[in-house]
Design a protein around this motif. Structure first.
Motif, mmCIF file in Angstrom:
data_model
loop_
_atom_site.group_PDB
_atom_site.id
_atom_site.type_symbol
_atom_site.label_atom_id
_atom_site.label_comp_id
_atom_site.label_asym_id
_atom_site.label_seq_id
_atom_site.Cartn_x
_atom_site.Cartn_y
_atom_site.Cartn_z
ATOM 1 N N THR A 69 -23.192 3.395 114.112
ATOM 2 C CA THR A 69 -22.644 3.455 112.762
ATOM 3 C C THR A 69 -22.102 2.095 112.345
ATOM 4 N N LEU A 70 -21.413 1.411 113.256
ATOM 5 C CA LEU A 70 -20.891 0.079 112.954
ATOM 6 C C LEU A 70 -22.029 -0.902 112.677
ATOM 7 N N LYS A 71 -23.090 -0.833 113.463
ATOM 8 C CA LYS A 71 -24.214 -1.756 113.266
ATOM 9 C C LYS A 71 -24.920 -1.477 111.940
ATOM 10 N N ASN A 72 -24.962 -0.211 111.541
ATOM 11 C CA ASN A 72 -25.542 0.108 110.236
ATOM 12 C C ASN A 72 -24.691 -0.483 109.109
ATOM 13 N N CYS A 73 -23.381 -0.490 109.296
ATOM 14 C CA CYS A 73 -22.493 -1.097 108.298
ATOM 15 C C CYS A 73 -22.733 -2.598 108.198
ATOM 16 N N LEU A 74 -22.951 -3.240 109.337
ATOM 17 C CA LEU A 74 -23.259 -4.675 109.336
ATOM 18 C C LEU A 74 -24.575 -4.946 108.611
ATOM 19 N N ALA A 75 -25.513 -4.008 108.737
ATOM 20 C CA ALA A 75 -26.835 -4.211 108.133
ATOM 21 C C ALA A 75 -26.810 -4.117 106.613
ATOM 22 N N VAL A 76 -25.762 -3.521 106.054
ATOM 23 C CA VAL A 76 -25.699 -3.389 104.592
ATOM 24 C C VAL A 76 -24.578 -4.220 103.974
ATOM 25 N N GLY A 77 -24.110 -5.230 104.693
ATOM 26 C CA GLY A 77 -23.248 -6.193 104.036
ATOM 27 C C GLY A 77 -21.928 -6.539 104.678
ATOM 28 N N ALA A 78 -21.455 -5.752 105.643
ATOM 29 C CA ALA A 78 -20.206 -6.107 106.318
ATOM 30 C C ALA A 78 -20.412 -7.364 107.157
ATOM 31 N N ASN A 79 -19.368 -8.178 107.264
ATOM 32 C CA ASN A 79 -19.468 -9.439 108.007
ATOM 33 C C ASN A 79 -19.200 -9.288 109.493
ATOM 34 N N GLU A 80 -18.314 -8.372 109.845
ATOM 35 C CA GLU A 80 -17.963 -8.193 111.251
ATOM 36 C C GLU A 80 -17.481 -6.765 111.462
ATOM 37 N N ALA A 81 -17.465 -6.338 112.735
ATOM 38 C CA ALA A 81 -17.071 -4.970 113.058
ATOM 39 C C ALA A 81 -16.189 -4.966 114.295
ATOM 40 N N PHE A 82 -15.359 -3.924 114.392
ATOM 41 C CA PHE A 82 -14.469 -3.730 115.525
ATOM 42 C C PHE A 82 -14.547 -2.269 115.958
#
Length: 260
Positions: A69-82
């Motif tokens: 889910t985090l990687k999908n968020c990165l794929a649509v515009g987020a810069n980083e994830a935790f």
């Protein structure tokens, strides 16, 4: 502006879910995805960043499978994830979730060396539908809060939040830092590109355990049981071709059913 989005992974709400023999939701074969309202919040955050600059981070609390889910968020515009990963988080209630998120936010801010200006959440999750975590998070952080936002503008370093209501919307001026929960705006979340999906798969996501974040609060809410909603009964079809006769038949049926 430093923006943090808190994301929850939930069962795909487009699939009808039933209870198993143990009266628990049967999730066999059901995909786990980002909560729909969280995807709206992410799209709002990315659009805000594109217009005003800044950085969008995403944070989730859960088990191993939440990483996708985090990687999908990165794929649509987020810069980083935790990622705060631990099986101990499986039975958190709303206030327990808010407590863990607060501790995680403080930890991430220390590691990043900068504080978040805006913390976004979906207005509710599509599985439990409590709509409480965002407000609890703001209270524990002791910062401002607006719920059910559909748009955020920045004017003279002050945020103007368009808050959805039953009658239309309010425009609320809000100083940062603040927590805002997001309803469904007038636009849909963007789709990832092949390039962004490939890039997100290679992303290194900082991961924390419960021991690194802090004490887990005992749940204050106890789930007694799940109950499936009653099935809708088949309706009555009125087949009169004449409009007057059709209305008369409908009125008679409603009287019979004591609806009027």
């Amino acid at each position: 502006m430093q923006i943090l989005l808190c994301v929850k992974q939930v069962p795909d709400d487009s699939i009808e879910i039933h209870l198993d023999k143990e009266k628990k939701p049967n999730l066999n074969g059901v995909s786990l995805v980002a909560n729909a309202f969280d995807t709206y919040a992410l799209e709002l955050a990315v659009r805000f960043m594109e217009s005003n600059g800044g950085n969008v981070s995403v944070l989730t609390v859960g088990a191993d499978d939440s990483l996708n889910t985090l990687k999908n968020c990165l794929a649509v515009g987020a810069n980083e994830a935790f990622f705060v990963k631990d099986d101990l988080y499986a039975d958190l209630d709303a206030i327990g979730t808010a407590h863990v998120l607060v501790d995680a936010i403080h930890k991430i801010e220390i590691d990043k060396g900068e504080k978040f200006d805006l913390i976004l959440c979906g207005k509710e999750s599509t599985d439990e539908i409590t709509g409480q975590v965002g407000a609890m998070l703001a209270e524990k952080l002791e910062i401002g809060y607006v719920g059910s936002a559909i748009e955020i503008d920045l004017k003279d370093d002050v945020m103007e939040v368009h808050q959805e209501t039953d009658e239309g919307y309010n425009v609320v001026s809000l100083k940062t830092p603040a927590v805002v929960t997001v309803s469904k705006p007038d636009y849909d979340p963007r789709y990832p590109t092949i390039k962004s999906k490939m890039k997100s798969r290679k992303a290194v996501i900082p991961t924390y355990s419960a021991a690194e974040i802090g004490e887990i609060k005992q749940a204050k809410v106890r789930l007694i049981e799940y109950v499936e909603p009653p099935k809708k009964e088949a309706g009555i079809k009125i087949q009169e071709k004449d409009a007057t006769l059709a209305v008369s038949a409908a009125m008679e049926q409603m009287k019979k059913d004591k609806a009027i």
